[in-house]
Write a protein that holds these residues in place. Sequence first.
Motif, PDB file in Angstrom:
ATOM      1  N   LEU A 119       0.838  -1.204   0.000  1.00 35.09           N
ATOM      2  CA  LEU A 119       0.000   0.000   0.000  1.00 35.09           C
ATOM      3  C   LEU A 119       0.869   1.249   0.000  1.00 35.09           C
ATOM      4  O   LEU A 119       0.595   2.214  -0.706  1.00 35.09           O
ATOM      5  CB  LEU A 119      -0.927  -0.016   1.207  1.00 35.09           C
ATOM      6  CG  LEU A 119      -1.752  -1.295   1.367  1.00 35.09           C
ATOM      7  CD1 LEU A 119      -2.609  -1.223   2.611  1.00 35.09           C
ATOM      8  CD2 LEU A 119      -2.620  -1.523   0.149  1.00 35.09           C
ATOM      9  N   ILE A 120       1.938   1.224   0.800  1.00 33.97           N
ATOM     10  CA  ILE A 120       2.850   2.374   0.859  1.00 33.97           C
ATOM     11  C   ILE A 120       3.430   2.646  -0.532  1.00 33.97           C
ATOM     12  O   ILE A 120       3.496   3.791  -0.971  1.00 33.97           O
ATOM     13  CB  ILE A 120       4.014   2.085   1.835  1.00 33.97           C
ATOM     14  CG1 ILE A 120       3.488   1.805   3.237  1.00 33.97           C
ATOM     15  CG2 ILE A 120       5.026   3.222   1.838  1.00 33.97           C
ATOM     16  CD1 ILE A 120       2.900   2.965   3.947  1.00 33.97           C
ATOM     17  N   GLY A 121       3.829   1.587  -1.221  1.00 29.57           N
ATOM     18  CA  GLY A 121       4.400   1.740  -2.553  1.00 29.57           C
ATOM     19  C   GLY A 121       3.412   2.416  -3.484  1.00 29.57           C
ATOM     20  O   GLY A 121       3.766   3.348  -4.203  1.00 29.57           O
ATOM     21  N   GLY A 147      -4.665  -9.428  -3.036  1.00 26.35           N
ATOM     22  CA  GLY A 147      -5.828  -8.986  -3.803  1.00 26.35           C
ATOM     23  C   GLY A 147      -5.701  -7.529  -4.188  1.00 26.35           C
ATOM     24  O   GLY A 147      -5.920  -7.151  -5.342  1.00 26.35           O
ATOM     25  N   ALA A 148      -5.307  -6.702  -3.229  1.00 27.73           N
ATOM     26  CA  ALA A 148      -5.158  -5.268  -3.504  1.00 27.73           C
ATOM     27  C   ALA A 148      -4.042  -5.044  -4.512  1.00 27.73           C
ATOM     28  O   ALA A 148      -4.184  -4.238  -5.428  1.00 27.73           O
ATOM     29  CB  ALA A 148      -4.854  -4.519  -2.212  1.00 27.73           C
ATOM     30  N   GLN A 149      -2.950  -5.791  -4.361  1.00 28.63           N
ATOM     31  CA  GLN A 149      -1.804  -5.614  -5.261  1.00 28.63           C
ATOM     32  C   GLN A 149      -2.212  -5.915  -6.706  1.00 28.63           C
ATOM     33  O   GLN A 149      -1.899  -5.158  -7.620  1.00 28.63           O
ATOM     34  CB  GLN A 149      -0.672  -6.531  -4.800  1.00 28.63           C
ATOM     35  CG  GLN A 149       0.703  -6.161  -5.326  1.00 28.63           C
ATOM     36  CD  GLN A 149       1.045  -6.922  -6.587  1.00 28.63           C
ATOM     37  OE1 GLN A 149       0.516  -7.992  -6.830  1.00 28.63           O
ATOM     38  NE2 GLN A 149       1.899  -6.342  -7.400  1.00 28.63           N
ATOM     39  N   ILE A 150      -2.949  -7.016  -6.908  1.00 26.32           N
ATOM     40  CA  ILE A 150      -3.353  -7.393  -8.260  1.00 26.32           C
ATOM     41  C   ILE A 150      -4.402  -6.424  -8.799  1.00 26.32           C
ATOM     42  O   ILE A 150      -4.310  -5.939  -9.927  1.00 26.32           O
ATOM     43  CB  ILE A 150      -3.861  -8.848  -8.274  1.00 26.32           C
ATOM     44  CG1 ILE A 150      -2.683  -9.784  -7.998  1.00 26.32           C
ATOM     45  CG2 ILE A 150      -4.529  -9.185  -9.602  1.00 26.32           C
ATOM     46  CD1 ILE A 150      -3.058 -11.224  -7.786  1.00 26.32           C
ATOM     47  N   PHE A 151      -5.364  -6.092  -7.937  1.00 24.82           N
ATOM     48  CA  PHE A 151      -6.409  -5.153  -8.347  1.00 24.82           C
ATOM     49  C   PHE A 151      -5.802  -3.809  -8.739  1.00 24.82           C
ATOM     50  O   PHE A 151      -6.145  -3.230  -9.765  1.00 24.82           O
ATOM     51  CB  PHE A 151      -7.406  -4.970  -7.190  1.00 24.82           C
ATOM     52  CG  PHE A 151      -8.524  -4.042  -7.526  1.00 24.82           C
ATOM     53  CD1 PHE A 151      -9.665  -4.509  -8.155  1.00 24.82           C
ATOM     54  CD2 PHE A 151      -8.445  -2.696  -7.199  1.00 24.82           C
ATOM     55  CE1 PHE A 151     -10.694  -3.644  -8.472  1.00 24.82           C
ATOM     56  CE2 PHE A 151      -9.479  -1.834  -7.509  1.00 24.82           C
ATOM     57  CZ  PHE A 151     -10.602  -2.306  -8.150  1.00 24.82           C
ATOM     58  N   LEU A 152      -4.858  -3.318  -7.906  1.00 22.09           N
ATOM     59  CA  LEU A 152      -4.234  -2.025  -8.178  1.00 22.09           C
ATOM     60  C   LEU A 152      -3.478  -2.057  -9.498  1.00 22.09           C
ATOM     61  O   LEU A 152      -3.481  -1.084 -10.247  1.00 22.09           O
ATOM     62  CB  LEU A 152      -3.271  -1.668  -7.037  1.00 22.09           C
ATOM     63  CG  LEU A 152      -3.945  -1.254  -5.730  1.00 22.09           C
ATOM     64  CD1 LEU A 152      -2.953  -1.292  -4.583  1.00 22.09           C
ATOM     65  CD2 LEU A 152      -4.543   0.124  -5.866  1.00 22.09           C
TER      66      LEU A 152
END
Lengths: 307, 292
Positions: free
Chosen positions: A123-125, B245-250
């Motif tokens: 998230l920070i990235g 999930g957030a990483q892929i979605f982002l």
Amino acid sequence: MTKKRKPFPIHIFVFLAPAFLVYTVFMIYPLIDSLRLSLFSTGTAGSELFVGLANYKTLLTSNNWAPRLWNAIKNNFIFFAVHMLVQNPIGLLLAALLSSKIVRGSSVYRTLIFTPTVLSIVLIGFIWRLILSPIWGISEDFLSFLGLGVLNQPWLGLESTALFTLSLVSVWQYVGIPMLLFSAALIGLPDELIEAAQVDGATAWSVFWRIKFPLILPTVGIVAVLTFVGNFNAFDLIYTTQGALAGPNFATDILGTFFFRTFFGFQLQAGNPTMGATIAGVMFVIILSGVLLYFFGWQRRLQRIEL
Amino acid sequence: MIATSNNAQPAAQRTGKSWGHWTKLLGTHAVLLAYTIFATFPIILILINSLKSRRAIFKTPYALPTTETWDLIGYQTVFEGASFGRYFFNSLFVTLASLALILFLSSMAAHALAEYRFRGNVFLGLFFALGIMIPIRLGTVSILRLMKDLNLIDSPWSLVLVYTASGIPLAVFILTQFMEQVPRALKDAARIDGASEYRIYSLILPLVRPALGTVAVFNMIPIWNDLWFPLVLASSEKSKTIILGAQIFLGQYVNDWNAVLASLTLAMIPIIVLYVIFSRQLIRGLTSGAIK
């Protein structure tokens, strides 16, 4: 302990076995097996061939591997140097201010400054990618506010600045850890010692560097070794902001991303477990050297001084 | 800056509240406040902009959302495009199951190491301590093979086992130290009353509750936040954690600013809530751990 042979008490076995089993099977065994794998090569039919140190030789000398490896090692040392030169001094400064007895509300400051540290670096990235994005223009606004508008650049997109920018993002996130460790050490110092120095007319500056700092040297060592292990194990920030290829043109590639690409594969290239294990072996040697240097170089010497 | 703002209390007490005292106080607060803003501002910027319309995000990024700029379109996109609810429960399950196992297994082992003198006691203590400084990620290649052989790929249990194994070393180390401080007389009294060794363990456990809390809070954040092992071991839609999930979605919605800001906020909120609840314990734990 008696030398007599007694049957091993069953309850001790019951208490120890579960932790011992899970820890051995899922941590110690994989670490050892991974080192073993680095001495093997995958044959055509998926069979494993013992090749001795040939993988290490390939990794350290062949034209396909060596430049990537040395690039990752160099970048990783830069990443570590930025943390040592920026993160830990800022942590020390904040700790010195927080432990000062004239300041009220230091726990509120401490809690708020520690907030980024508890968030996921993924998230920070992304947060910093947005803030540094020329499309949103937040960083531009700030630089022009400071009268430095001409300095504005696509920080993450340029080979010359991407690694430093990401190192500083990581510093921004983790500065809370040295801050907490240093302030715990400073609060733990005996008051009499410092008051005695102040009565003698020493300035706050010299009290800090001549008395407090030498007394918290053990914590300085702990912070350094934690930073070292953390940095040489880093991955998430680079992967999140720059992808597995650690662009632009591998400018932000560190050992963690290099290791991941190699064993897991990326885009069309298939993963290579044995070469991945070899990179893990190199990382293991680097991390272990750092930890041993700390134990035998730093801690031993401190103990001798104390005696 | 240290020079102007460090502890100068005795001097101030002798001369009353002098000008020097006030400048030092003001200087210290100014630096701390400036850094606090620097540390929290980016997070606040994301939170407030996730509630605004696309135009307002770019036109007035620093303003709080008003009735005019209020827009939840980003959250809509997130809920349509990804099952954040499921990711959240996956993360919750993995974190809680790992914590429960770390606490249960480590406290039993620590009890044995602290209470009984047996052959190999010291060796076992060192064996457990070995894992404190070595990152488990270095064994990933073999962990991946092991999980394939055990048929645990894409199962949350693969994550639980890895996190438990990597959490045990430090937990055993901390808990052993605390359990050694429990007075021996207490255990001997229980033994005279005929309590079994298992009963004695269950009597000691509540006495080291603060240490258990420290261990739990220590492990909770890295487990919840991990990207590496979910990526390698459990990347299917049904087993994704919230961070993966957030990483892929982002990555997919990178140009949809509303959705990006909303998903960042959704992924941040659980850990911020936990932090607000446990911050005192966490900071106290980190601090006392450092003094030890």
